[in-house]
Design an enzyme around this catalytic site. Structure first.
Site, PDB file in Angstrom:
ATOM      1  N   LYS A 229      30.217  13.048 -16.299  1.00 56.04           N
ATOM      2  CA  LYS A 229      31.418  12.787 -17.166  1.00 56.04           C
ATOM      3  C   LYS A 229      31.772  13.947 -17.874  1.00 56.04           C
ATOM      4  CE  LYS A 229      31.725  11.951 -21.481  1.00 56.04           C
ATOM      5  NZ  LYS A 229      33.122  12.416 -21.785  1.00 56.04           N
TER       6      LYS A 229
ATOM      7  N   GLU B 129      21.401  21.356 -23.269  1.00 56.88           N
ATOM      8  CA  GLU B 129      21.963  22.757 -23.527  1.00 56.88           C
ATOM      9  C   GLU B 129      22.861  22.793 -24.577  1.00 56.88           C
ATOM     10  OE1 GLU B 129      23.714  25.938 -23.932  1.00 56.88           O
ATOM     11  OE2 GLU B 129      24.712  25.648 -22.013  1.00 56.88           O
TER      12      GLU B 129
ATOM     13  N   CYS C 256      28.684  28.546 -25.904  1.00 56.52           N
ATOM     14  CA  CYS C 256      27.597  27.989 -26.662  1.00 56.52           C
ATOM     15  C   CYS C 256      26.676  29.507 -27.043  1.00 56.52           C
ATOM     16  CB  CYS C 256      26.896  27.088 -26.160  1.00 56.52           C
ATOM     17  SG  CYS C 256      26.898  27.319 -24.280  1.00 56.52           S
TER      18      CYS C 256
ATOM     19  N   GLU D 141      27.288  27.163 -35.996  1.00 53.71           N
ATOM     20  CA  GLU D 141      27.953  27.460 -35.078  1.00 53.71           C
ATOM     21  C   GLU D 141      29.536  27.313 -35.262  1.00 53.71           C
ATOM     22  OE1 GLU D 141      27.579  25.100 -31.332  1.00 53.71           O
ATOM     23  OE2 GLU D 141      27.582  26.888 -30.270  1.00 53.71           O
TER      24      GLU D 141
END
Lengths: 479, 167
Positions: free
Chosen positions: A184, A258, A292, A389
């Protein structure tokens, strides 16, 4: 710094890619509508133009796709590795052949500059398929025992920041090891995965080996939760990663996650400043900082702070923000309105908490989602902009005096995905790298990727490795 | 292809340093099929030809061994692609020269193509399997990296059929 010479526009032509007005789900080798007929629109973030309307998968479609993958598994996993290898080599070659088309498509759908999709994303995508193609008939040599077996059906959910590259990271090792796949893509960037489905057909890949479900988080959750999925691979936010870990706890499904990061880029006083500045820029402004493993915290030694920051601001003032299809563009659009508001809110929090904000002087286009390169100084470790983040072009600058302090500050985070070290001294690189709790440590460079090199996180940045020999383990039954 | 048309024979030559020279000796030998019928003249290489070939290989060694593993893999895979494209020619030549049936000759050529693909995949993996960081008991870093041997001489057997498709 006003530019002495204006650049003429140099847009890459859109004519190389033909986007259909609508797309279906790719299940069992065929494009099909969603069972409930739902669709959603994919928008170009640099212009807010609707690119296409795609089917929105629901639970019933997930079930159809998983069943197709299960049916395909027996034959696919029984093929000799050398035959699976040749399918993957075919896919790699077709990606190379169609790379300009895919680069333009990715830039349109994601908003990142064509320079990046053309020179980074697409070459890496093809290289990843080449690399894992070579493993398909060499699994006996990979160090996971003789004749290691695949897991079964892999349910894979990928993010919008590197749509096709994340697809390659997921699908290439899964197929090489003999698994079948239901993938997906993210709801804001569904198109390149659908083009990949067409590549699977061109390569003659057996039906059902790869299935692509476009849709939202509900489809992702249904896929992860499907009882006949053996392996879950997810790249995305730490919050969703934790939810997935809870969802599959006790089911026996294998998982690799991850997740987020808050990478420290450590600049020592002996570092070559110009090189370090380029690395800092690559570290946090590559792909608009929507990476990331971005080097979102700059840790600079106090004695060179002024020199580095002056050079950095000078360099940031020359970055060109604008049309992502323009070959001279350095900074493209933020992927979505939602992401833009998240970045904006976090930057405002930074100011409210007392950090000093500096924004590169550049005009933002009127349509689309844009955020100028920004950095914060006077940042402490307690500040939100040093902890959370941001996933945008925002750099937080902290300082240190000794290597031990640099290591302590770099490790003072819930994350542990990446780090950078800038110094002329080789022994310091090795000593500091060994103490950093990060999955990838770059020395005198940043954001360098290669299919042979494993990638993954410590702590809340996730677990499991993707890429390299190590990346095979996640798709093999090694228990 | 009319019956009257005279076909064109191929002049087989050496392949040295990217060029296709004739033998320095000016000599050829006759290649025959399994029934002793003449197929072609092949260059009869001399010691000087062999020296030239080794010099050319040595000269190319730095560039080839210095290329990235990925790049070498791409080139090996390209060889497989080209060989597959000329499959019919090779099947015919193998069948004629080795006295094999068409289907056995096809199996030999297919195995050869697949062998190129197999090694195309090895170029960027051998380093990780045969090399690595050695966990030495001291404050120093110790790495092992497999390196290529250099110029390699390969002598093909007189009757290749025994090994070529045995794998």
């Amino acid at each position: 710094m006003a530019s002495a010479f204006e650049y003429a526009p140099a847009p890459e032509s859109r004519s190389v890619v033909d986007i259909a007005p609508s797309y279906g789900l790719f299940i069992d080798g065929e494009f099909t509508e969603a069972a409930d007929g739902k669709v959603f629109k994919s928008v170009s973030p640099s212009s807010e133009e609707v690119l296409s309307e795609v089917a929105r998968a629901g639970a019933e479609d997930v079930d159809r796709a998983v069943k197709a993958a299960r049916r395909a598994f027996e034959k696919w996993s029984a093929l000799p590795g050398s035959e699976r290898a040749k399918y993957l080599f075919r896919i790699a070659r077709i990606i190379q052949e169609r790379s300009r088309e895919l680069a333009v498509l990715e830039t349109l759908d994601n908003g990142k500059p064509i320079r990046e999709t053309r020179d980074a994303d697409l070459p890496l995508v093809a290289a990843h398929f080449f690399y894992y193609a070579g493993w398909a008939d060499k699994l006996d040599h990979a160090g996971y025992g003789a004749n290691p077996r695949p897991l079964g059906v892999a349910g894979q959910v990928i993010p919008w920041n590197f749509p096709l590259l994340m697809l390659a990271w997921k699908i290439a090792p899964a197929l090489a090891t003999g698994n079948t796949v239901v993938l997906k893509p993210a709801e804001t960037t569904p198109l390149s995965a659908l083009f990949f489905a067409d590549i699977c057909r061109q390569a003659g890949l057996p039906r059902g080996v790869v299935n692509i479900l476009t849709g939202y988080g509900d489809a992702g959750a249904a896929l992860v939760g499907h009882p006949d999925v053996n392996k879950v691979a997810f790249t995305g936010s730490t919050a969703v990663g934790k939810a997935i870990a809870r969802q599959i706890a006790g089911t026996g499904k294998r998982a690799t996650l991850e997740l987020g990061g808050k990478g420290a880029n450590i600049v020592f006083d002996d570092a070559p400043v110009d090189q370090a500045v380029e690395g800092i820029v690559t570290g946090i402004f590559f792909n608009q900082g929507q990476v990331c493993c971005a080097g979102s915290r700059l840790l600079v030694q106090e004695s060179v702070q002024d020199e580095v920051l002056d050079a950095l601001k000078r360099r940031l003032s020359t970055l060109r923000l604008g049309d992502p299809l323009d070959k001279n563009t350095d900074i493209g659009a933020i992927n979505s309105a939602e992401q833009l508001s998240r970045i904006t809110a976090l930057a405002e929090t930074g100011e409210a908490e007392g950090a000093e904000r500096w924004t590169a002087p550049c005009d933002l286009p009127s349509a689309g989602y844009w955020f100028a390169p920004t950095l914060f100084t006077n940042v402490t470790q307690a500040h939100t902009v040093a902890r959370d983040e941001i996933f945008g072009p925002v750099l937080s600058v902290l300082t240190f005096r000794t290597p031990d302090e640099a290591v302590a500050k770099a490790n003072n985070t819930q994350y542990g995905l990446s780090a950078g070290i800038w110094t002329e001294k080789g022994s310091r690189i090795l000593a500091v790298a060994g103490k950093l709790r990060a999955g990838v440590v770059w020395a005198n460079t940043f954001n360098k990727f290669d299919p042979t090199s494993p990638f993954g996180g410590y702590k809340e940045s996730g677990f499991g490795r993707e890429g390299g020999r190590h990346g095979l383990e996640a798709y093999l039954d090694v228990r | 292809m009319s019956d009257n048309r005279l076909s064109v024979f191929k002049t087989y030559k050496l392949y040295v340093g990217g060029k296709f020279p004739r033998s320095e000796s000016g000599r050829v030998y006759e290649v025959t099929d399994s029934k002793g019928r003449w197929l072609a003249n092949a260059p009869h290489s001399s010691r000087k030809d062999a020296r030239d070939a080794v010099v050319a290989a040595r000269k190319a060694f730095g560039g080839w061994s210095g290329a990235t593993a990925y790049n070498r893999g791409q080139i090996l895979y390209r060889v497989a692609e080209m060989l597959e494209g000329r499959r019919e020619q090779f099947v015919r030549e193998v069948a004629d020269a080795e006295g094999l049936s068409r289907s056995k000759a096809a199996a030999v050529v297919e195995a050869a193509v697949d062998r190129w693909v197999w090694y195309a995949g090895w170029t960027d993996k051998i380093g990780q399997i045969a090399g690595g960081v050695n966990p030495v008991a001291g404050p120093f870093l110790n790495l092992s990296t497999p390196e290529p041997t250099g110029v390699v001489t390969v002598l093909a057997p007189r009757t290749p059929r025994s090994w070529a498709w045995s794998r």
